[in-house]
Design a protein around this motif. Structure first.
Motif, PDB file in Angstrom:
ATOM      1  N   GLY A   1      44.965  28.093  39.597  1.00 32.10           N
ATOM      2  CA  GLY A   1      43.670  27.591  39.159  1.00 32.10           C
ATOM      3  C   GLY A   1      42.516  28.447  39.581  1.00 32.10           C
ATOM      4  O   GLY A   1      42.657  29.388  40.359  1.00 32.10           O
ATOM      5  N   VAL A   2      41.353  28.097  39.106  1.00 35.78           N
ATOM      6  CA  VAL A   2      40.154  28.869  39.422  1.00 35.78           C
ATOM      7  C   VAL A   2      39.507  28.352  40.693  1.00 35.78           C
ATOM      8  O   VAL A   2      39.896  27.312  41.226  1.00 35.78           O
ATOM      9  CB  VAL A   2      39.137  28.775  38.258  1.00 35.78           C
ATOM     10  CG1 VAL A   2      39.671  29.486  37.040  1.00 35.78           C
ATOM     11  CG2 VAL A   2      38.822  27.329  37.943  1.00 35.78           C
ATOM     12  N   ALA A   3      38.509  29.077  41.142  1.00 34.80           N
ATOM     13  CA  ALA A   3      37.838  28.697  42.375  1.00 34.80           C
ATOM     14  C   ALA A   3      37.140  27.347  42.224  1.00 34.80           C
ATOM     15  O   ALA A   3      36.410  27.129  41.269  1.00 34.80           O
ATOM     16  CB  ALA A   3      36.813  29.759  42.737  1.00 34.80           C
ATOM     17  N   GLY A   4      37.390  26.454  43.153  1.00 30.01           N
ATOM     18  CA  GLY A   4      36.752  25.148  43.133  1.00 30.01           C
ATOM     19  C   GLY A   4      37.089  24.453  44.422  1.00 30.01           C
ATOM     20  O   GLY A   4      37.744  25.030  45.266  1.00 30.01           O
ATOM     21  N   GLU A   5      36.691  23.251  44.589  1.00 32.39           N
ATOM     22  CA  GLU A   5      36.903  22.554  45.863  1.00 32.39           C
ATOM     23  C   GLU A   5      38.353  22.583  46.350  1.00 32.39           C
ATOM     24  O   GLU A   5      38.596  22.950  47.474  1.00 32.39           O
ATOM     25  CB  GLU A   5      36.399  21.118  45.741  1.00 32.39           C
ATOM     26  CG  GLU A   5      35.199  20.828  46.617  1.00 32.39           C
ATOM     27  CD  GLU A   5      35.524  20.573  48.064  1.00 32.39           C
ATOM     28  OE1 GLU A   5      36.339  21.306  48.644  1.00 32.39           O
ATOM     29  OE2 GLU A   5      34.966  19.646  48.634  1.00 32.39           O
ATOM     30  N   PRO A   6      39.328  22.221  45.504  1.00 35.12           N
ATOM     31  CA  PRO A   6      40.691  22.184  46.038  1.00 35.12           C
ATOM     32  C   PRO A   6      41.308  23.570  46.193  1.00 35.12           C
ATOM     33  O   PRO A   6      42.417  23.691  46.660  1.00 35.12           O
ATOM     34  CB  PRO A   6      41.468  21.372  44.985  1.00 35.12           C
ATOM     35  CG  PRO A   6      40.476  20.907  43.986  1.00 35.12           C
ATOM     36  CD  PRO A   6      39.292  21.780  44.099  1.00 35.12           C
ATOM     37  N   TYR A   7      40.596  24.563  45.760  1.00 34.97           N
ATOM     38  CA  TYR A   7      41.149  25.911  45.799  1.00 34.97           C
ATOM     39  C   TYR A   7      40.355  26.764  46.775  1.00 34.97           C
ATOM     40  O   TYR A   7      39.291  26.380  47.218  1.00 34.97           O
ATOM     41  CB  TYR A   7      41.081  26.549  44.412  1.00 34.97           C
ATOM     42  CG  TYR A   7      41.591  25.640  43.337  1.00 34.97           C
ATOM     43  CD1 TYR A   7      42.956  25.407  43.214  1.00 34.97           C
ATOM     44  CD2 TYR A   7      40.714  24.974  42.492  1.00 34.97           C
ATOM     45  CE1 TYR A   7      43.438  24.540  42.250  1.00 34.97           C
ATOM     46  CE2 TYR A   7      41.194  24.115  41.524  1.00 34.97           C
ATOM     47  CZ  TYR A   7      42.546  23.891  41.403  1.00 34.97           C
ATOM     48  OH  TYR A   7      43.020  23.036  40.469  1.00 34.97           O
ATOM     49  N   LEU A   8      40.910  27.923  47.074  1.00 36.76           N
ATOM     50  CA  LEU A   8      40.145  28.871  47.868  1.00 36.76           C
ATOM     51  C   LEU A   8      39.407  29.794  46.912  1.00 36.76           C
ATOM     52  O   LEU A   8      39.959  30.202  45.884  1.00 36.76           O
ATOM     53  CB  LEU A   8      41.089  29.681  48.757  1.00 36.76           C
ATOM     54  CG  LEU A   8      41.870  28.868  49.794  1.00 36.76           C
ATOM     55  CD1 LEU A   8      42.877  29.750  50.518  1.00 36.76           C
ATOM     56  CD2 LEU A   8      40.920  28.239  50.811  1.00 36.76           C
ATOM     57  N   THR A   9      38.196  30.141  47.261  1.00 34.05           N
ATOM     58  CA  THR A   9      37.448  31.060  46.404  1.00 34.05           C
ATOM     59  C   THR A   9      37.946  32.483  46.652  1.00 34.05           C
ATOM     60  O   THR A   9      38.620  32.761  47.651  1.00 34.05           O
ATOM     61  CB  THR A   9      35.947  31.012  46.732  1.00 34.05           C
ATOM     62  OG1 THR A   9      35.773  31.473  48.071  1.00 34.05           O
ATOM     63  CG2 THR A   9      35.396  29.605  46.603  1.00 34.05           C
ATOM     64  N   ASP A  10      37.603  33.383  45.758  1.00 35.76           N
ATOM     65  CA  ASP A  10      38.016  34.774  45.922  1.00 35.76           C
ATOM     66  C   ASP A  10      37.508  35.346  47.240  1.00 35.76           C
ATOM     67  O   ASP A  10      38.223  36.052  47.944  1.00 35.76           O
ATOM     68  CB  ASP A  10      37.485  35.623  44.756  1.00 35.76           C
ATOM     69  CG  ASP A  10      38.240  35.316  43.468  1.00 35.76           C
ATOM     70  OD1 ASP A  10      39.322  34.702  43.563  1.00 35.76           O
ATOM     71  OD2 ASP A  10      37.745  35.674  42.387  1.00 35.76           O
ATOM     72  N   LEU A  11      36.254  34.993  47.567  1.00 30.45           N
ATOM     73  CA  LEU A  11      35.679  35.474  48.827  1.00 30.45           C
ATOM     74  C   LEU A  11      36.488  34.990  50.023  1.00 30.45           C
ATOM     75  O   LEU A  11      36.777  35.744  50.952  1.00 30.45           O
ATOM     76  CB  LEU A  11      34.242  34.939  48.965  1.00 30.45           C
ATOM     77  CG  LEU A  11      33.105  35.828  48.510  1.00 30.45           C
ATOM     78  CD1 LEU A  11      31.773  35.098  48.709  1.00 30.45           C
ATOM     79  CD2 LEU A  11      33.109  37.128  49.318  1.00 30.45           C
ATOM     80  N   GLU A  12      36.839  33.710  49.968  1.00 29.51           N
ATOM     81  CA  GLU A  12      37.613  33.131  51.075  1.00 29.51           C
ATOM     82  C   GLU A  12      38.997  33.780  51.159  1.00 29.51           C
ATOM     83  O   GLU A  12      39.473  34.135  52.246  1.00 29.51           O
ATOM     84  CB  GLU A  12      37.736  31.615  50.877  1.00 29.51           C
ATOM     85  CG  GLU A  12      36.421  30.870  51.098  1.00 29.51           C
ATOM     86  CD  GLU A  12      36.429  29.434  50.581  1.00 29.51           C
ATOM     87  OE1 GLU A  12      35.555  28.658  51.007  1.00 29.51           O
ATOM     88  OE2 GLU A  12      37.296  29.083  49.749  1.00 29.51           O
ATOM     89  N   ARG A  13      39.630  33.958  50.003  1.00 30.89           N
ATOM     90  CA  ARG A  13      40.963  34.576  49.987  1.00 30.89           C
ATOM     91  C   ARG A  13      40.923  35.985  50.565  1.00 30.89           C
ATOM     92  O   ARG A  13      41.780  36.364  51.370  1.00 30.89           O
ATOM     93  CB  ARG A  13      41.482  34.678  48.552  1.00 30.89           C
ATOM     94  CG  ARG A  13      42.066  33.397  48.033  1.00 30.89           C
ATOM     95  CD  ARG A  13      42.352  33.547  46.548  1.00 30.89           C
ATOM     96  NE  ARG A  13      42.617  32.268  45.947  1.00 30.89           N
ATOM     97  CZ  ARG A  13      43.836  31.864  45.586  1.00 30.89           C
ATOM     98  NH1 ARG A  13      44.865  32.640  45.739  1.00 30.89           N
ATOM     99  NH2 ARG A  13      43.995  30.665  45.060  1.00 30.89           N
ATOM    100  N   THR A  14      39.930  36.751  50.186  1.00 33.92           N
ATOM    101  CA  THR A  14      39.832  38.127  50.683  1.00 33.92           C
ATOM    102  C   THR A  14      39.692  38.132  52.199  1.00 33.92           C
ATOM    103  O   THR A  14      40.366  38.910  52.890  1.00 33.92           O
ATOM    104  CB  THR A  14      38.608  38.830  50.045  1.00 33.92           C
ATOM    105  OG1 THR A  14      38.680  38.614  48.634  1.00 33.92           O
ATOM    106  CG2 THR A  14      38.585  40.300  50.348  1.00 33.92           C
ATOM    107  N   ALA A  15      38.825  37.249  52.691  1.00 33.89           N
ATOM    108  CA  ALA A  15      38.613  37.201  54.148  1.00 33.89           C
ATOM    109  C   ALA A  15      39.890  36.746  54.861  1.00 33.89           C
ATOM    110  O   ALA A  15      40.242  37.276  55.919  1.00 33.89           O
ATOM    111  CB  ALA A  15      37.454  36.267  54.467  1.00 33.89           C
TER     112      ALA A  15
END
Lengths: 424, 182
Positions: free
Chosen positions: B23-37
């Motif tokens: 899925g895309v970035a949203g509350e239940p998911y991690l955002t791209d920024l969060e994933r990278t970090a």
């Protein structure tokens, strides 16, 4: 009087950068060790110097290192960790070293890592020390750039990585095996010993955890020798010690002094005596988990041996003074609230016992206590004492309680008698 | 129990951890920024779950607190169960499992600050903000929390707001301090 740890620390001024640190003899100890000493020789030197762990336990540092497996067949990687999780209430000494001279800690860590031939090192830093985190990041980067960290340090073949880890707040992280669990991303509960971390620590590999102040002593011991270090002490221990005083004194603060100055000297000379209108009633000599000392102990020397002989512990050497206007029951209740909250909940006596102790003290403080409560508190100092719990948290919590019951019993009884706190 | 929590609290959107893996970035998911970090942290440890505390810190930095959805998203990403992640998240004092205000006031309640009467500061803060420990102001500006020793005992009483440490705090100073954040 020599102050090797703090001679270049000027509170209010920024700490030395790499160049300034080098110009005042920084990293000379590292060059000396790497050029002319074997790891075993470093271990022996530190053992002979009599340096004892400054985090509170007071174990001989060189001796602690000597349990690490050495040689080609030793497990890899090995880890060296600086315990900078200073969270003992009343303790603020490592902050001075972290903010005042970060390169001194880094050099000390590289020396310790060389002595045990560690490959990876961590600084486990308290979350609250934001300024220290910023300074350490910068200093670690400088040390890498200068070739003091990384692969093949100064062409010696010895390599060391260094990382900064900032915590998310839990007193237990200061206990070395709990710290290892926290670094592994787990709840910071203590581990069973044996195996000791020296043999099986972080990720099951040999690991040494040393306190910040302990590590900062190493460059000076290497530069000046074991005999010099022994000569710095005033009493039965070696070196200097960072001492702190907080509470209602005129000049609360932190000072590097020969280990073994007396309680009186610290409070009256360095801390400027009690504030006007307040009298000294008692003191926790080394943080929240140490037994009270009172007026009869003012001439006790603040070294590991002498404080133990007086019935307490040197602990971290940073003392909290209790004045005559502060209620000892309220004081001890505050401590037990802290310990009950910070108990990791792993073993029953600590998880269940400390909240009860806290509740009994609160009820006493509010004037609802009975004589039986005082007896029950006394009993708990045994039930939560050494040998009955998984780690030292609850026994540490009982130290100020048992000594308060001994020295300030009248205050406890007054609360029962008057049905209120006599201090208002 | 965790599944129930995921169902009943927060957005009520998620009820299956499988949802979090796509899925895309949203509350239940991690955002791209969060994933990278988080990826950066994972690369430094021997196995994924060892980075869970760092992952919690990262997500909290972006969202202010750790919701049940965030727990689920981190769990799926690090191949842990939500219960394992929650056991870590609830253990540490500075991981917030409830929403907090824009600024968190940490008032030191340890022994040196007790002796130096942090209680007076607490009373004054309660009056000024109309909240107790653990509560957030109606305008979501401040959350007030007690805090263990800040290592500032020679300048007690002390408090910290976000990344700013205040020493030798008196009741008279509070208005001036709070004003910076409103």
């Amino acid at each position: 009087m020599e102050r090797p740890l703090t001679q270049y620390i000027h509170p209010g001024c920024p700490p030395f950068d790499l160049r300034e640190y080098e110009m005042t003899g920084g990293y000379a100890a590292l060059r000396k060790v790497i050029g002319s000493m074997s790891p075993q020789e470093v271990q022996k030197l530190v053992q002979e110097s009599g340096l004892k762990g400054r985090g509170g336990a007071g174990f001989n540092t060189g001796m602690k290192w000597s349990f690490v497996p050495m040689g080609e067949n030793a497990p890899q990687p090995k880890y060296l960790i600086a315990n900078a999780d200073e969270m003992e209430p009343g303790t603020f000494k490592d902050r001075l070293l972290l903010e005042g001279n970060p390169h001194q800690l880094i050099e000390g860590m590289i020396l310790a890592a060389y002595a045990i031939q560690a490959d990876i090192s961590y600084i486990f830093l308290r979350w609250a020390y934001k300024k220290a985190a910023q300074l350490l990041r910068k200093s670690i980067h400088e040390a890498y750039t200068a070739g003091y960290l990384g692969k093949n340090i100064l062409g010696s073949g010895f390599s060391l990585e260094m990382h900064l880890h900032t915590g998310v707040g839990r007193y237990m992280c200061g206990e070395e095996t709990a710290l290892l669990n926290a670094l592994e991303g787990k709840r910071a509960t203590p581990r069973a010993k044996p195996p000791f971390p020296q043999v099986s620590g972080l990720y099951g590999k040999p690991t040494i955890v040393n306190n910040v102040e302990t590590l900062c002593n190493l460059p000076h011991i290497v530069n000046n020798g074991a005999e010099w270090f022994k000569g710095l002490g005033n009493g039965k221990d070696s070196g200097t010690k960072l001492y702190g005083v907080s509470g209602k004194v005129n000049k609360p603060g932190c000072w590097e002094l020969p280990i073994g100055v007396t309680v009186r000297e610290l409070i009256e000379e360095h801390a400027g005596g009690m504030k006007n209108g307040y009298r000294f009633k008692g003191v926790l000599p080394g943080g929240a988990s140490t037994d009270f000392l009172t007026t009869e102990h003012l001439d006790v020397k603040m070294d590991f041996v002498s404080v133990a002989a007086a019935g307490s512990r040197l602990g971290t050497g940073t003392m909290v003074v209790m004045d005559d206007a502060t209620c000892p029951v309220g004081f001890v209740h505050n401590l037990q609230h802290f310990f009950a909250q910070e108990s990791c909940g792993f073993c029953t006596p600590c998880r269940e016992g400390l909240p009860w102790v806290e509740k009994m003290l609160l009820s006493l403080e509010r004037g609802h206590g009975t004589a039986e409560d005082v007896e029950m508190l006394q009993m708990h100092t045994q039930l939560l004492g050494p040998g009955n719990t998984f780690c030292a948290l609850a026994p540490g919590a009982m130290e100020p309680l048992q000594s308060a019951l001994k020295y300030f019993r009248e205050d406890f009884e007054k609360h029962v008698e008057l049905h209120k706190c006599p201090y208002g | 129990m965790i599944a129930q929590k995921l169902n009943t609290k927060d957005t009520g959107k998620a009820n299956n951890t499988a949802l979090y893996t796509t899925g895309v970035a949203g509350e239940p998911y991690l955002t791209d920024l969060e994933r990278t970090a988080i990826d950066h942290e994972v690369a430094q440890v021997p196995y994924k779950s060892a980075a869970v505390i760092e992952a919690l810190k990262i997500v909290q930095q972006h969202r202010g607190w750790i919701s049940d959805d965030s727990v689920g998203a981190i769990a799926a990403y690090l191949q842990m169960s939500p219960a394992e992640v929650d056991s870590v998240a609830t253990f540490y004092n500075l991981i917030f499992r409830k929403p907090v205000g824009r600024h968190v006031i940490l008032l030191c309640d340890s022994i040196s600050c007790y002796v130096m009467k942090y209680g007076d500061l607490y009373t004054a803060l309660q009056e000024k903000l109309n909240i107790k420990f653990g509560e957030t102001t109606g305008d979501q500006c401040f959350t007030l929390l007690p805090n263990c020793c800040l290592g500032c005992c020679d300048h007690a009483p002390a408090l910290m707001i976000d990344n700013d440490l205040y020493k030798d705090v008196t009741v008279a100073m509070l208005d001036c301090i709070l004003k910076k954040y409103t």
